[in-house]
Design a protein around this motif. Structure first.
Motif, PDB file in Angstrom:
ATOM      1  N   LEU A  83       0.826  -1.211   0.000  1.00  0.00           N
ATOM      2  CA  LEU A  83       0.000   0.000   0.000  1.00  0.00           C
ATOM      3  C   LEU A  83       0.856   1.255   0.000  1.00  0.00           C
ATOM      4  O   LEU A  83       1.937   1.286   0.600  1.00  0.00           O
ATOM      5  CB  LEU A  83      -0.908   0.004   1.240  1.00  0.00           C
ATOM      6  N   LEU A  84       0.351   2.302  -0.658  1.00  0.00           N
ATOM      7  CA  LEU A  84       0.946   3.635  -0.595  1.00  0.00           C
ATOM      8  C   LEU A  84      -0.164   4.657  -0.613  1.00  0.00           C
ATOM      9  O   LEU A  84      -1.331   4.323  -0.875  1.00  0.00           O
ATOM     10  CB  LEU A  84       1.893   3.870  -1.772  1.00  0.00           C
ATOM     11  N   MET A  85       0.195   5.909  -0.334  1.00  0.00           N
ATOM     12  CA  MET A  85      -0.766   7.004  -0.411  1.00  0.00           C
ATOM     13  C   MET A  85      -0.293   7.962  -1.493  1.00  0.00           C
ATOM     14  O   MET A  85       0.902   8.226  -1.624  1.00  0.00           O
ATOM     15  CB  MET A  85      -0.918   7.684   0.944  1.00  0.00           C
ATOM     16  N   ALA A 146      -5.652   6.168  -0.854  1.00  0.00           N
ATOM     17  CA  ALA A 146      -4.837   5.025  -0.444  1.00  0.00           C
ATOM     18  C   ALA A 146      -5.014   3.966  -1.529  1.00  0.00           C
ATOM     19  O   ALA A 146      -6.153   3.586  -1.839  1.00  0.00           O
ATOM     20  CB  ALA A 146      -5.303   4.478   0.905  1.00  0.00           C
ATOM     21  N   VAL A 147      -3.915   3.536  -2.131  1.00  0.00           N
ATOM     22  CA  VAL A 147      -4.008   2.592  -3.246  1.00  0.00           C
ATOM     23  C   VAL A 147      -3.008   1.457  -3.065  1.00  0.00           C
ATOM     24  O   VAL A 147      -1.981   1.610  -2.406  1.00  0.00           O
ATOM     25  CB  VAL A 147      -3.761   3.289  -4.610  1.00  0.00           C
ATOM     26  N   HIS A 148      -3.328   0.345  -3.677  1.00  0.00           N
ATOM     27  CA  HIS A 148      -2.435  -0.802  -3.652  1.00  0.00           C
ATOM     28  C   HIS A 148      -1.470  -0.727  -4.824  1.00  0.00           C
ATOM     29  O   HIS A 148      -1.630   0.096  -5.730  1.00  0.00           O
ATOM     30  CB  HIS A 148      -3.246  -2.099  -3.704  1.00  0.00           C
ATOM     31  N   LEU A 170      -9.437  -6.609   0.014  1.00  0.00           N
ATOM     32  CA  LEU A 170      -9.817  -7.507   1.105  1.00  0.00           C
ATOM     33  C   LEU A 170      -9.050  -7.181   2.380  1.00  0.00           C
ATOM     34  O   LEU A 170      -9.627  -7.128   3.471  1.00  0.00           O
ATOM     35  CB  LEU A 170      -9.574  -8.958   0.687  1.00  0.00           C
ATOM     36  N   LYS A 171      -7.745  -6.924   2.256  1.00  0.00           N
ATOM     37  CA  LYS A 171      -6.917  -6.639   3.431  1.00  0.00           C
ATOM     38  C   LYS A 171      -7.001  -5.179   3.865  1.00  0.00           C
ATOM     39  O   LYS A 171      -6.389  -4.791   4.851  1.00  0.00           O
ATOM     40  CB  LYS A 171      -5.467  -7.028   3.158  1.00  0.00           C
ATOM     41  N   LEU A 172      -7.774  -4.390   3.117  1.00  0.00           N
ATOM     42  CA  LEU A 172      -8.018  -2.999   3.502  1.00  0.00           C
ATOM     43  C   LEU A 172      -9.307  -2.870   4.300  1.00  0.00           C
ATOM     44  O   LEU A 172      -9.683  -1.785   4.721  1.00  0.00           O
ATOM     45  CB  LEU A 172      -8.059  -2.122   2.245  1.00  0.00           C
ATOM     46  N   GLY A 173      -9.997  -3.992   4.507  1.00  0.00           N
ATOM     47  CA  GLY A 173     -11.205  -3.992   5.324  1.00  0.00           C
ATOM     48  C   GLY A 173     -12.494  -4.137   4.553  1.00  0.00           C
ATOM     49  O   GLY A 173     -13.570  -4.218   5.161  1.00  0.00           O
ATOM     50  N   TYR A 174     -12.425  -4.162   3.231  1.00  0.00           N
ATOM     51  CA  TYR A 174     -13.635  -4.288   2.415  1.00  0.00           C
ATOM     52  C   TYR A 174     -14.359  -5.593   2.721  1.00  0.00           C
ATOM     53  O   TYR A 174     -13.732  -6.635   2.919  1.00  0.00           O
ATOM     54  CB  TYR A 174     -13.230  -4.236   0.941  1.00  0.00           C
ATOM     55  N   ASP A 175     -15.682  -5.531   2.752  1.00  0.00           N
ATOM     56  CA  ASP A 175     -16.507  -6.726   2.981  1.00  0.00           C
ATOM     57  C   ASP A 175     -16.934  -7.278   1.632  1.00  0.00           C
ATOM     58  O   ASP A 175     -17.813  -6.697   0.966  1.00  0.00           O
ATOM     59  CB  ASP A 175     -17.738  -6.359   3.809  1.00  0.00           C
ATOM     60  N   LEU A 195     -10.533   5.951   0.584  1.00  0.00           N
ATOM     61  CA  LEU A 195     -10.742   4.578   0.132  1.00  0.00           C
ATOM     62  C   LEU A 195     -11.060   4.539  -1.363  1.00  0.00           C
ATOM     63  O   LEU A 195     -11.801   5.389  -1.872  1.00  0.00           O
ATOM     64  CB  LEU A 195     -11.878   3.930   0.928  1.00  0.00           C
ATOM     65  N   PRO A 196     -10.523   3.558  -2.070  1.00  0.00           N
ATOM     66  CA  PRO A 196     -10.746   3.490  -3.517  1.00  0.00           C
ATOM     67  C   PRO A 196     -12.145   3.033  -3.883  1.00  0.00           C
ATOM     68  O   PRO A 196     -12.846   2.395  -3.095  1.00  0.00           O
ATOM     69  CB  PRO A 196      -9.698   2.467  -3.982  1.00  0.00           C
ATOM     70  N   ASN A 197     -12.543   3.358  -5.099  1.00  0.00           N
ATOM     71  CA  ASN A 197     -13.758   2.818  -5.681  1.00  0.00           C
ATOM     72  C   ASN A 197     -13.460   1.378  -6.094  1.00  0.00           C
ATOM     73  O   ASN A 197     -12.451   1.110  -6.746  1.00  0.00           O
ATOM     74  CB  ASN A 197     -14.171   3.650  -6.903  1.00  0.00           C
ATOM     75  N   VAL A 198     -14.328   0.442  -5.724  1.00  0.00           N
ATOM     76  CA  VAL A 198     -14.036  -0.987  -5.888  1.00  0.00           C
ATOM     77  C   VAL A 198     -14.813  -1.567  -7.063  1.00  0.00           C
ATOM     78  O   VAL A 198     -16.038  -1.429  -7.146  1.00  0.00           O
ATOM     79  CB  VAL A 198     -14.370  -1.762  -4.600  1.00  0.00           C
TER      80      VAL A 198
END
Length: 426
Positions: A83-85, A146-148, A170-175, A195-198
């Motif tokens: 991850l980076l910002m 915040a992006v991967h 998934l590891k950023l907390g998304y359900d 948070l990114p658009n998924v």
């Protein structure tokens, strides 16, 4: 459908670019190396510009044998949890904290206090722990997203940032079940704007940036698609596509992944599920595997002993090989001792018993997944160094009771290319 489809894999040691045609046949693959990340104890990071530079080199090298003007879509995979910002223009505000960076122990404790037990955001190396850590740093003051790792490379290709996929987040907390960012993130003070658009992996979301296209030799008509993680891309590369299809990775550890019709979670055993469209990729990892073998034999020893193996004549020994005490899955016991006695006098019989023991652990792992709701095991595709051992493959076939084959393709970049071709998961 005519044209060429490009997959980019941003790995730990380098970047690979793979091109496939409309039938999924591989047209070419090139790579560019990456220097090792910086490491200071649990802090492991890298300059994201290195990822971009290597990506550009790999694509240009591919252009020596492939007409890049025929590329229609591009998809990118990267290491899970890196991850980076970045600011609004996509410029990095922070280093890229690598997938195995575990400096955010205090942040992980905060997450553990509020997150659901089944969340993929637990642990000091999770992307969410990294986000909390970076958010408190002065250099994150201008951060917009915040992006991967995969997100940033795809975003740079598109000139559009803040887009991710259902696997990386998934590891950023998304359900992945409700396809939402859960309410408990608010208890941690996470800014929703970061948070990114998924999107579903493989979904095209933008045309390539014209200047980037010209620089790399790509057509300005190229579409950039949402990517995935390196592990999911490697699974896609095997072409496993039917519920009950499984992929076993025989590396230092033993990793099993099974295509399922429903999500499976068992956080206490490290079992979680990636969403693949309307299906799921459930998996877990044992501490057994190649590392357990190397506790007794060198690679040269194993090469020497392999011709003496007799898969059709089981040793009858009941082993549970581990490199050291402790197991995650299919038995969750941090103190579980290795069981490798009694030892036969002949080395080749001992080696075979170890291989049988690991095959037994693999079979137990798939039974555990079935107990948790996975579909009946249909076939197993093998990847990793151990997949090359034909005798072990036969031992595993007997233990698993289903067809066992070796994957023709295992490169994550090939899986990313198939994702670009299909415009979505298998």
């Amino acid at each position: 459908m005519a044209g060429v489809f490009l997959g980019i894999d941003v790995g730990t040691g380098g970047v690979r670019a793979c091109a496939v045609d409309a039938r999924g046949a591989k047209l070419g693959m090139e790579s560019a190396p990456l220097p090792p990340p910086r490491q200071n104890g649990n802090a492991i990071d890298q300059d994201p510009e290195l990822w971009w530079d290597a990506t550009a080199v790999a694509i240009r090298k591919l252009g020596r044998t492939i007409d890049l003007q025929t590329v229609e879509r591009v998809s990118v995979d990267g290491t899970s949890g890196t991850l980076l910002m970045i600011d609004a223009a996509g410029r990095p505000c922070t280093p890229g904290l690598m997938y195995n960076d575990a400096r955010a122990a205090a942040e992980a404790a905060r997450i553990a206090a509020v997150a659901s037990a089944d969340s993929g955001a637990h642990g000091a190396s999770s992307a969410l722990a990294k986000l909390l850590y970076l958010s408190d740093r002065a250099e994150a003051g201008q951060a917009r997203f915040a992006v991967h790792q995969a997100d940033w490379i795809a975003g740079r290709l598109a000139g559009r940032h803040g887009i991710s996929d259902e696997n990386n987040v998934l590891k950023l907390g998304y359900d992945p079940v409700t396809r939402t960012w859960p309410a408990w993130l608010d208890e941690l003070g996470v800014s929703r704007e970061l948070l990114p658009n998924v999107l579903v992996p493989g979904t095209p979301f933008a045309d390539i940036d014209p200047e980037i296209a010209a620089t790399l030799g790509l057509s300005p008509a190229v579409r950039i698609a949402a990517g995935t993680t390196d592990g999911v891309a490697a699974f896609i590369a095997t072409r496993a596509d039917t519920p009950g299809d499984a992929v076993t990775s025989l590396g230092t550890t033993l990793v099993v992944k099974l295509l399922a019709t429903r999500p499976i979670f068992a956080a206490n055993q490290g079992v979680y599920s990636h969403r693949l469209g309307e299906r799921w990729l459930a998996g877990g990892a044992s501490n057994s595997g190649g590392g357990a073998l190397l506790a007794h034999f060198t690679a040269a020893d194993m090469d020497r002993l392999t011709p003496q193996l007799q898969p059709e004549t089981p040793t009858g020994l009941d082993y549970y090989p581990l490199p050291k005490p402790g197991e995650r899955f299919p038995i969750a016991d941090p103190a579980l001792p290795a069981r490798v006695a009694p030892r036969p006098a002949d080395d080749h019989r001992f080696f075979q018993a170890l291989l049988e023991g690991i095959a037994g652990i693999e079979a137990l792992a798939y039974r555990r997944l079935a107990e948790l709701g996975a579909p009946k095991l249909r076939r197993v595709i093998s990847i990793g160094g151990g997949a090359k051992n034909a005798a072990w493959t036969e031992i595993r076939r007997r233990a698993l009771g289903v067809p066992v084959s070796v994957a023709e393709e295992t490169e994550a970049s090939y899986g990313a290319a198939l994702l670009a071709l299909r415009g979505g998961p298998p």
